[in-house]
Design a protein around this motif. Sequence first.
Motif, PDB file in Angstrom:
ATOM      1  N   ARG A 164       0.823  -1.220   0.000  1.00  0.00           N
ATOM      2  CA  ARG A 164       0.000   0.000   0.000  1.00  0.00           C
ATOM      3  C   ARG A 164       0.850   1.261   0.000  1.00  0.00           C
ATOM      4  O   ARG A 164       0.376   2.324  -0.376  1.00  0.00           O
ATOM      5  N   GLU A 165       2.097   1.119   0.416  1.00  0.00           N
ATOM      6  CA  GLU A 165       3.005   2.265   0.398  1.00  0.00           C
ATOM      7  C   GLU A 165       3.521   2.558  -1.011  1.00  0.00           C
ATOM      8  O   GLU A 165       4.267   3.517  -1.217  1.00  0.00           O
ATOM      9  N   GLY A 166       3.109   1.737  -1.980  1.00  0.00           N
ATOM     10  CA  GLY A 166       3.521   1.952  -3.362  1.00  0.00           C
ATOM     11  C   GLY A 166       4.712   1.135  -3.799  1.00  0.00           C
ATOM     12  O   GLY A 166       5.234   1.344  -4.897  1.00  0.00           O
ATOM     13  N   ASN A 167       5.154   0.217  -2.963  1.00  0.00           N
ATOM     14  CA  ASN A 167       6.308  -0.613  -3.304  1.00  0.00           C
ATOM     15  C   ASN A 167       5.914  -1.762  -4.233  1.00  0.00           C
ATOM     16  O   ASN A 167       4.777  -2.225  -4.210  1.00  0.00           O
ATOM     17  N   ASP A 168       6.888  -2.205  -5.014  1.00  0.00           N
ATOM     18  CA  ASP A 168       6.703  -3.414  -5.813  1.00  0.00           C
ATOM     19  C   ASP A 168       6.812  -4.609  -4.864  1.00  0.00           C
ATOM     20  O   ASP A 168       7.021  -4.442  -3.664  1.00  0.00           O
ATOM     21  N   TRP A 169       6.675  -5.808  -5.401  1.00  0.00           N
ATOM     22  CA  TRP A 169       6.768  -6.994  -4.560  1.00  0.00           C
ATOM     23  C   TRP A 169       8.152  -7.081  -3.933  1.00  0.00           C
ATOM     24  O   TRP A 169       9.158  -6.842  -4.605  1.00  0.00           O
ATOM     25  N   PRO A 170       8.238  -7.389  -2.651  1.00  0.00           N
ATOM     26  CA  PRO A 170       9.543  -7.448  -1.969  1.00  0.00           C
ATOM     27  C   PRO A 170      10.424  -8.561  -2.523  1.00  0.00           C
ATOM     28  O   PRO A 170       9.933  -9.607  -2.943  1.00  0.00           O
ATOM     29  N   ARG A 171      11.750  -8.319  -2.522  1.00  0.00           N
ATOM     30  CA  ARG A 171      12.713  -9.272  -3.065  1.00  0.00           C
ATOM     31  C   ARG A 171      13.483  -9.955  -1.930  1.00  0.00           C
ATOM     32  O   ARG A 171      13.758  -9.329  -0.905  1.00  0.00           O
ATOM     33  N   HIS A 172      13.809 -11.232  -2.159  1.00  0.00           N
ATOM     34  CA  HIS A 172      14.636 -11.919  -1.174  1.00  0.00           C
ATOM     35  C   HIS A 172      16.100 -11.886  -1.593  1.00  0.00           C
ATOM     36  O   HIS A 172      16.977 -12.304  -0.837  1.00  0.00           O
ATOM     37  N   HIS A 173      16.369 -11.355  -2.819  1.00  0.00           N
ATOM     38  CA  HIS A 173      17.726 -11.097  -3.282  1.00  0.00           C
ATOM     39  C   HIS A 173      17.776  -9.638  -3.742  1.00  0.00           C
ATOM     40  O   HIS A 173      16.784  -9.080  -4.199  1.00  0.00           O
ATOM     41  N   ASP A 174      18.949  -9.027  -3.644  1.00  0.00           N
ATOM     42  CA  ASP A 174      19.124  -7.635  -4.107  1.00  0.00           C
ATOM     43  C   ASP A 174      18.084  -6.706  -3.475  1.00  0.00           C
ATOM     44  O   ASP A 174      17.533  -5.825  -4.122  1.00  0.00           O
ATOM     45  N   TYR A 175      17.816  -6.902  -2.229  1.00  0.00           N
ATOM     46  CA  TYR A 175      16.822  -6.092  -1.510  1.00  0.00           C
ATOM     47  C   TYR A 175      17.432  -4.767  -1.047  1.00  0.00           C
ATOM     48  O   TYR A 175      18.663  -4.625  -0.923  1.00  0.00           O
ATOM     49  N   ASP A 176      16.567  -3.806  -0.773  1.00  0.00           N
ATOM     50  CA  ASP A 176      17.017  -2.477  -0.353  1.00  0.00           C
ATOM     51  C   ASP A 176      17.005  -2.282   1.157  1.00  0.00           C
ATOM     52  O   ASP A 176      17.584  -1.318   1.664  1.00  0.00           O
ATOM     53  N   SER A 177      16.315  -3.157   1.880  1.00  0.00           N
ATOM     54  CA  SER A 177      16.227  -3.011   3.331  1.00  0.00           C
ATOM     55  C   SER A 177      15.953  -4.372   3.968  1.00  0.00           C
ATOM     56  O   SER A 177      15.543  -5.320   3.290  1.00  0.00           O
ATOM     57  N   GLU A 178      16.193  -4.451   5.270  1.00  0.00           N
ATOM     58  CA  GLU A 178      15.916  -5.698   5.990  1.00  0.00           C
ATOM     59  C   GLU A 178      14.421  -5.997   5.987  1.00  0.00           C
ATOM     60  O   GLU A 178      14.014  -7.161   5.965  1.00  0.00           O
ATOM     61  N   ARG A 179      13.642  -4.930   6.003  1.00  0.00           N
ATOM     62  CA  ARG A 179      12.188  -5.127   5.948  1.00  0.00           C
ATOM     63  C   ARG A 179      11.793  -5.810   4.651  1.00  0.00           C
ATOM     64  O   ARG A 179      11.017  -6.771   4.642  1.00  0.00           O
ATOM     65  N   GLU A 180      12.350  -5.310   3.524  1.00  0.00           N
ATOM     66  CA  GLU A 180      12.042  -5.920   2.235  1.00  0.00           C
ATOM     67  C   GLU A 180      12.556  -7.357   2.192  1.00  0.00           C
ATOM     68  O   GLU A 180      11.873  -8.257   1.672  1.00  0.00           O
ATOM     69  N   HIS A 181      13.732  -7.571   2.746  1.00  0.00           N
ATOM     70  CA  HIS A 181      14.307  -8.916   2.739  1.00  0.00           C
ATOM     71  C   HIS A 181      13.410  -9.897   3.510  1.00  0.00           C
ATOM     72  O   HIS A 181      13.122 -11.001   3.027  1.00  0.00           O
ATOM     73  N   THR A 182      12.968  -9.492   4.695  1.00  0.00           N
ATOM     74  CA  THR A 182      12.118 -10.360   5.517  1.00  0.00           C
ATOM     75  C   THR A 182      10.837 -10.725   4.786  1.00  0.00           C
ATOM     76  O   THR A 182      10.446 -11.892   4.727  1.00  0.00           O
ATOM     77  N   LEU A 183      10.197  -9.711   4.191  1.00  0.00           N
ATOM     78  CA  LEU A 183       8.956  -9.965   3.461  1.00  0.00           C
ATOM     79  C   LEU A 183       9.223 -10.735   2.174  1.00  0.00           C
ATOM     80  O   LEU A 183       8.397 -11.570   1.759  1.00  0.00           O
ATOM     81  N   GLY A 184      10.356 -10.473   1.550  1.00  0.00           N
ATOM     82  CA  GLY A 184      10.698 -11.177   0.317  1.00  0.00           C
ATOM     83  C   GLY A 184      10.902 -12.667   0.556  1.00  0.00           C
ATOM     84  O   GLY A 184      10.437 -13.507  -0.224  1.00  0.00           O
ATOM     85  N   VAL A 185      11.593 -12.998   1.644  1.00  0.00           N
ATOM     86  CA  VAL A 185      11.805 -14.410   1.987  1.00  0.00           C
ATOM     87  C   VAL A 185      10.460 -15.072   2.300  1.00  0.00           C
ATOM     88  O   VAL A 185      10.193 -16.200   1.870  1.00  0.00           O
TER      89      VAL A 185
END
Length: 212
Positions: A150-171
């Motif tokens: 909802r914040e406008g982000n694309d789907w989170p990535r588990h590789h090449d992520y920009d933040s730990e938050r994205e990494h956690t959600l990506g995994v």
Amino acid sequence: MRRAADAESVLMYRLGLSRTRIAELVRVHPAVVGYHLVIARRRDPGLEGEHRAAAGARTSPSPMSLTRMEEVIAWIVVEGRRPREHSEHKDERSMARWLSDRRREAAEGTLDPAYHDGRARVPEWTGTPREVADEARWHDRLAELVAFRREGNDWPRHHDYDSEREHTLGVWIHAQRYKRRRGDLDPVKVKLLDDAVPGWQTGRKRGRPPRR
């Protein structure tokens, strides 16, 4: 659903028949019978006593406890998870304690038969503390993913992520997709994901830059 209890179901219950048996006779789901009995017990406090006497039962949960069971089941159905004992909401903590008592009784083999219908309708109320914690964590991750998108982000990535938050959600979402492909993801959770974050199974489209 009517606000007035079904007279036929109430009469059979008064005569000692179980909710399951009544449901079989009137050809409805046990939950429907339970709904009418909740109304009937509130209007006639003596109904439960008459049922126990007719059924020849020595002990049985109080009408208040049976009403609580229906409230807990309704809450679980709406929220899609079990209540938490450390919730900031007093009523949720109370429901969690009620469920904890029933789980203990089930483990000890002392769960009253009156609760068996409710247990069958919401099997999630059983389970170890670890299973309960894992289930709660799954729903927390889903809520975090909804907020992330909802914040406008694309789907989170588990590789090449920009933040730990994205990494956690990506995994986490990667694991859900893997389980879905293998047929190991609970259909209820598949539906929750479909409803909350449509397109989760596809994820990012190649060549499309992330939305910010």
